[in-house]
Write an enzyme that holds these catalytic residues in place. Structure first.
Site, PDB file in Angstrom:
ATOM      1  NE  ARG A  63      -3.639   2.307   2.543  1.00 26.79           N
ATOM      2  CZ  ARG A  63      -4.210   2.813   3.640  1.00 26.79           C
ATOM      3  NH1 ARG A  63      -3.910   2.317   4.829  1.00 26.79           N
ATOM      4  NH2 ARG A  63      -5.058   3.803   3.543  1.00 26.79           N
ATOM      5  CG  HIS A  67      -1.365   5.334  -0.424  1.00 28.87           C
ATOM      6  ND1 HIS A  67      -2.232   6.144   0.287  1.00 28.87           N
ATOM      7  CD2 HIS A  67      -2.072   4.208  -0.683  1.00 28.87           C
ATOM      8  CE1 HIS A  67      -3.390   5.532   0.446  1.00 28.87           C
ATOM      9  NE2 HIS A  67      -3.314   4.352  -0.124  1.00 28.87           N
ATOM     10  CG  ASP A  68       6.315   7.038  -3.179  1.00 25.59           C
ATOM     11  OD1 ASP A  68       6.324   8.256  -2.904  1.00 25.59           O
ATOM     12  OD2 ASP A  68       7.246   6.476  -3.791  1.00 25.59           O
ATOM     13  CB  VAL A  71       0.995  11.513  -4.350  1.00 23.24           C
ATOM     14  CG1 VAL A  71       1.095  13.004  -4.072  1.00 23.24           C
ATOM     15  CG2 VAL A  71      -0.386  10.987  -3.959  1.00 23.24           C
ATOM     16  CG  ASP A  75       8.571  11.459  -5.546  1.00 25.99           C
ATOM     17  OD1 ASP A  75       7.727  10.832  -4.862  1.00 25.99           O
ATOM     18  OD2 ASP A  75       8.526  12.696  -5.696  1.00 25.99           O
ATOM     19  CB  SER A  77       7.095  12.620  -2.322  1.00 28.09           C
ATOM     20  OG  SER A  77       6.044  11.921  -2.963  1.00 28.09           O
ATOM     21  CG  ASN A  96      -0.977   9.194   2.283  1.00 25.65           C
ATOM     22  OD1 ASN A  96      -1.289   8.325   1.469  1.00 25.65           O
ATOM     23  ND2 ASN A  96      -0.240  10.245   1.943  1.00 25.65           N
ATOM     24  N   PRO A 164      -7.330   7.438  -5.854  1.00 28.67           N
ATOM     25  CG  PRO A 164      -7.349   5.151  -6.292  1.00 28.67           C
ATOM     26  CD  PRO A 164      -6.416   6.307  -6.146  1.00 28.67           C
ATOM     27  CG  HIS A 194      -8.082  -3.695  -1.789  1.00 33.14           C
ATOM     28  ND1 HIS A 194      -9.055  -2.768  -2.063  1.00 33.14           N
ATOM     29  CD2 HIS A 194      -6.977  -2.972  -1.464  1.00 33.14           C
ATOM     30  CE1 HIS A 194      -8.570  -1.551  -1.927  1.00 33.14           C
ATOM     31  NE2 HIS A 194      -7.301  -1.651  -1.566  1.00 33.14           N
ATOM     32  CG  ASP A 255      -5.907 -15.615  -1.978  1.00 35.76           C
ATOM     33  OD1 ASP A 255      -6.544 -14.532  -1.964  1.00 35.76           O
ATOM     34  OD2 ASP A 255      -6.028 -16.473  -1.089  1.00 35.76           O
TER      35      ASP A 255
END
Length: 327
Positions: A63, A67-68, A71, A75, A77, A96, A164, A194, A255
């Site tokens: 995750r 998330h990196d 955005v 990098d 960030s 986040n 999203p 997920h 899976d």
């Protein structure tokens, strides 16, 4: 034979990456083979140590990578801490909330710096950790190209507009990932992440108690599953925000059970269940449900492609000494 398959598959993934529109400059498998040959091994060992005491850390690192990359690109960030008097950094955004794994990256970076100072980027460490997390939880092993550089800007204000939303419909999801150079099929494939990890009740409680004017509970939720979720997430507003596993049956196994859950109307987030409800994506969900091995291979390829979103290479950015602060 297994090693030969992994090597050939890694080459296939590299071809996918090089030809991908999301990568302006190709990354390279084995980027640190000469400058820091132990880098990937250190990351893998650090992850194994962390996972031994916290099996959920693998899902957290996958995750973190997502998330990196969504955005400002991949990098690192998301790792930067806020500074007094400066705009809040990405990790402070509500988008986040619950993102974890920072300490694992910190430990891997410290160990690598001790052997190879100023050589391995934090962005690549996140990527390697995510790759190893996929394999550790039962997913397909793949070669992760390196060569990313670290960004120097991190703004909380940019998070929500790039990630999203958990209530996006299929069309909105398609538009969101298209901005990152990913296809709708790749988005559905990556959503299979997920099958591990969890989510805070606040991310889906509206589906249980205040869905719309006609239905208090989202009619797309399996009734028994809805009751289960309500037992985990009472409709209280006292600041308590428990977490619930995306897949109650195999919460630490990557899976294709995720897709089986969607067909049974047991998707945790509204955006999860939307993949089965929408004509745009239903066939993709059905295919991934019926072809677990093929999904595993496509998931690995999609992870490589996601890892090339808006990367900094060459002399762009920097190689941070401390992943939480710019040099």
């Amino acid at each position: 034979m297994a090693n030969l398959f992994i090597t050939c598959f890694g080459l296939l993934l590299l071809v996918v990456l090089v030809s991908s529109p999301v990568a302006s400059v190709p990354l390279e498998v084995g980027f640190y083979r000469k400058s820091c040959p132990s880098a990937e091994t250190i990351v893998r060992d650090t992850l194994k140590k962390a996972a031994a005491s916290d099996p959920a850390i693998a899902a957290a690192l996958i995750r973190l990578h997502f998330h990196d990359c969504f955005v400002r690109g991949c990098d690192a960030s998301i790792l930067l801490d806020s500074k007094p008097g400066k705009p809040a950094a990405e990790k402070e955004s509500m988008g986040n909330k619950g993102v974890q794994g920072f300490e694992v990256i910190d430990e891997a970076k410290a160990r690598i710096e001790a052997q190879c100072p100023n050589t391995v980027s934090c962005a690549d460490i996140i990527t390697f950790a995510a790759r190893d997390s996929v394999f550790t939880t039962g997913g397909t092993y793949y070669s992760a190209p390196g060569g990313r550089r670290d960004g120097t800007v991190s703004l909380a204000s940019e998070v929500i507009k790039n990630l999203p939303d958990e209530f996006f419909n299929a069309t909105q999801l398609k538009t969101n990932v298209a901005r990152k150079g990913l296809s709708l099929e790749e988005m559905v494939t990556l959503s299979g992440a997920h099958s591990i990890g969890d989510s805070h009740c606040s991310s889906f409680s509206k589906r249980l108690y205040s869905f719309n004017k006609t239905h208090a509970q989202d009619p797309e939720i399996n009734k028994a599953y809805g009751e289960y979720l309500k037992s985990k997430c009472p409709n209280v507003k006292n600041g308590v925000d428990p977490v619930v596993a995306f897949d109650p049956l195999t919460p630490t196994l990557l899976d294709n059970n995720y897709y089986k859950n969607l067909v049974s109307h047991k998707g945790l987030l509204a955006s999860d269940q939307e993949l089965w409800s929408s004509d745009l994506t239903r066939k993709m969900v059905k295919y991934n449900r019926n072809h677990p091995r093929k999904w595993g291979l496509e998931f690995a390829a999609a992870m490589v492609k996601m890892g090339s979103i808006d990367v900094l290479v060459g002399k762009q950015g920097e190689i941070r000494k401390n992943c939480r602060a710019v040099n």
